[in-house]
Each structure stands twice: as C-alpha cells, then as structure tokens.
Design an enzyme around this catalytic site. Structure first.
Site, PDB file in Angstrom:
ATOM      1  N   GLY A  46      13.050 -38.343 -35.686  1.00  0.00           N
ATOM      2  CA  GLY A  46      12.862 -38.700 -36.850  1.00  0.00           C
ATOM      3  C   GLY A  46      14.091 -38.410 -37.760  1.00  0.00           C
ATOM      4  O   GLY A  46      14.975 -37.574 -37.425  1.00  0.00           O
ATOM      5  N   GLN A  51      19.308 -36.000 -45.258  1.00  0.00           N
ATOM      6  CA  GLN A  51      20.008 -35.595 -43.798  1.00  0.00           C
ATOM      7  C   GLN A  51      21.438 -36.603 -43.851  1.00  0.00           C
ATOM      8  O   GLN A  51      22.172 -36.044 -43.261  1.00  0.00           O
ATOM      9  CB  GLN A  51      19.119 -35.650 -42.596  1.00  0.00           C
ATOM     10  CG  GLN A  51      18.055 -34.617 -42.605  1.00  0.00           C
ATOM     11  CD  GLN A  51      17.271 -34.807 -41.271  1.00  0.00           C
ATOM     12  OE1 GLN A  51      16.511 -35.600 -41.174  1.00  0.00           O
ATOM     13  NE2 GLN A  51      17.975 -33.921 -40.241  1.00  0.00           N
ATOM     14  N   CYS A  88      15.553 -29.989 -35.080  1.00  0.00           N
ATOM     15  CA  CYS A  88      16.020 -31.099 -36.258  1.00  0.00           C
ATOM     16  C   CYS A  88      17.459 -31.020 -36.290  1.00  0.00           C
ATOM     17  O   CYS A  88      18.441 -30.299 -35.850  1.00  0.00           O
ATOM     18  CB  CYS A  88      16.139 -29.985 -37.566  1.00  0.00           C
ATOM     19  SG  CYS A  88      16.417 -31.050 -39.240  1.00  0.00           S
ATOM     20  N   LEU A  89      17.948 -32.538 -36.473  1.00  0.00           N
ATOM     21  CA  LEU A  89      19.393 -33.086 -36.192  1.00  0.00           C
ATOM     22  C   LEU A  89      20.156 -32.077 -37.417  1.00  0.00           C
ATOM     23  O   LEU A  89      21.451 -32.077 -36.920  1.00  0.00           O
ATOM     24  CB  LEU A  89      19.463 -34.424 -36.530  1.00  0.00           C
ATOM     25  CG  LEU A  89      18.637 -35.416 -35.627  1.00  0.00           C
ATOM     26  CD1 LEU A  89      18.874 -36.586 -35.878  1.00  0.00           C
ATOM     27  CD2 LEU A  89      19.096 -35.101 -33.895  1.00  0.00           C
ATOM     28  N   HIS A 130       7.321 -32.889 -40.638  1.00  0.00           N
ATOM     29  CA  HIS A 130       8.822 -32.378 -40.658  1.00  0.00           C
ATOM     30  C   HIS A 130       9.698 -33.039 -41.647  1.00  0.00           C
ATOM     31  O   HIS A 130      10.519 -32.776 -42.369  1.00  0.00           O
ATOM     32  CB  HIS A 130       9.241 -32.500 -39.157  1.00  0.00           C
ATOM     33  CG  HIS A 130      10.666 -32.045 -39.128  1.00  0.00           C
ATOM     34  ND1 HIS A 130      11.102 -30.925 -38.236  1.00  0.00           N
ATOM     35  CD2 HIS A 130      11.807 -32.556 -39.393  1.00  0.00           C
ATOM     36  CE1 HIS A 130      12.389 -30.931 -38.283  1.00  0.00           C
ATOM     37  NE2 HIS A 130      12.776 -31.754 -39.065  1.00  0.00           N
ATOM     38  N   GLU A 131       9.483 -34.590 -41.304  1.00  0.00           N
ATOM     39  CA  GLU A 131      10.434 -35.297 -42.285  1.00  0.00           C
ATOM     40  C   GLU A 131      10.015 -35.454 -43.500  1.00  0.00           C
ATOM     41  O   GLU A 131      10.800 -35.395 -44.563  1.00  0.00           O
ATOM     42  CB  GLU A 131      10.307 -36.755 -41.528  1.00  0.00           C
ATOM     43  CG  GLU A 131      10.789 -36.912 -40.289  1.00  0.00           C
ATOM     44  CD  GLU A 131      12.057 -36.340 -39.990  1.00  0.00           C
ATOM     45  OE1 GLU A 131      12.976 -36.147 -40.892  1.00  0.00           O
ATOM     46  OE2 GLU A 131      12.257 -35.942 -38.666  1.00  0.00           O
ATOM     47  N   HIS A 134      11.600 -32.539 -45.417  1.00  0.00           N
ATOM     48  CA  HIS A 134      12.956 -32.806 -45.896  1.00  0.00           C
ATOM     49  C   HIS A 134      13.064 -33.167 -47.354  1.00  0.00           C
ATOM     50  O   HIS A 134      13.703 -33.049 -48.051  1.00  0.00           O
ATOM     51  CB  HIS A 134      13.589 -33.603 -44.974  1.00  0.00           C
ATOM     52  CG  HIS A 134      14.193 -33.059 -43.587  1.00  0.00           C
ATOM     53  ND1 HIS A 134      15.136 -32.095 -43.603  1.00  0.00           N
ATOM     54  CD2 HIS A 134      13.935 -33.308 -42.453  1.00  0.00           C
ATOM     55  CE1 HIS A 134      15.498 -32.010 -42.422  1.00  0.00           C
ATOM     56  NE2 HIS A 134      14.793 -32.600 -41.727  1.00  0.00           N
TER      57      HIS A 134
HETATM   58 NI    NI Z   1      14.758 -32.524 -39.525  1.00  0.00          NI
END
Ligand code: NI
Length: 158
Positions: A46, A51, A88-89, A130-131, A134
C-alpha cells in the site's frame, strides 16, 4: 508513469492532514499511476499520497489480488481484532506489532469519482487502516506495541 521519491519518517509532510480530492484531473490520474508504480517497485502492499509528498486523500493498495485505488476513503465500519507485524515504506527496514480491526468496511471514490464500497478482512483490513491513517498524518509507529525491530532481509528475500 514514473517512480516517485518516498518520504521517510522525520519528514514533516507525513504528519500533516491531507485534503479531500474534489475533481480527478490529469494530474491526479498521473499521481495515481505513479503511486502504483512506486508501490510495486518498492514491493509494498500500500501507499498513500503523502508518502510521495502530495497532501491529498488518495491511497493505493495491492495485497496480491490486483490494485485498489481509493479516493477520499472513509472507514465506516470495523469489527474484531488482529495483532500482527506491520511495516511501512516510509519507515524502511523496520517492523512492529500493531493491533488493528480484523474487518473494515470503507467507502471511497474511484477515478471517475463514483462512490464504491470495499470490505476487507485480515491483511486487506490492516492495509486499509494503515493507509487511511497516513491521510490524517499518522504512522503505524505510534501504535507499535513492543517497539520497532529490524526486518530480517535474508528471510524476506526468499
Ligand atoms: Ni505506511
């Protein structure tokens, strides 16, 4: 289509609240295409627009079943509980234990600004939560139960 630079924890843009999308124009379509490219390139499940430095309420998710594109997503129902590893990226090389709902129902808009609904359990529910976090400036590290630990790359590469 292009790979965009992923912002990492410590970049204040990740702590800001994103704005709703009111119209899907060519810039937004390009952003979504780039977000998908960037997610796949990084082997993520995701990615949220902040991000890649864009404060708009857009997320892309693919848990291996094909992409979901969600504009202005709102979680309207949750139930149950799951506890598991999350990464998480924007927090490269780290993981931590997070408890999330085991089921979520989300309302969102597609690229034609048609409203649709998705139900998810397990990994999809976790990714949606999670997304969506953000988009309100929150990272999973705020929810980690026993501290961040390093990802074991050898295991992951198998
Ligand atoms: Ni993330």
């Amino acid at each position: 289509m292009a790979i965009r630079n992923i912002r990492e924890m410590g970049d204040e843009i990740l702590n800001k609240k994103c704005r709703e999308v009111t119209e899907v124009n060519d810039r937004i379509r390009t952003l979504i295409d780039d977000m998908l490219d960037t997610m796949y390139e990084s082997n993520g499940v995701g990615l949220a627009a902040p991000q890649v430095g864009i404060l708009k309420r857009i997320v892309v998710i693919d848990i291996g079943e094909g992409p979901y594109i969600m504009i202005n997503p709102v979680i309207v129902e949750t139930s149950g509980e799951q506890t598991g590893n999350e990464g998480c990226l924007s927090v490269p090389g780290k993981m931590g234990t997070v408890t999330r709902p085991n089921y979520v129902r989300v309302e969102a808009y597609d690229e034609e600004m048609n409203k649709f609904e998705i139900e998810g359990t397990e990994l999809l529910a976790r990714a949606i939560c999670h997304e969506c976090d953000h988009l309100d400036g929150h990272l999973y590290v705020e929810l980690v139960e026993d501290g961040l630990h390093d990802v074991n790359y050898e295991e992951d590469d198998e």
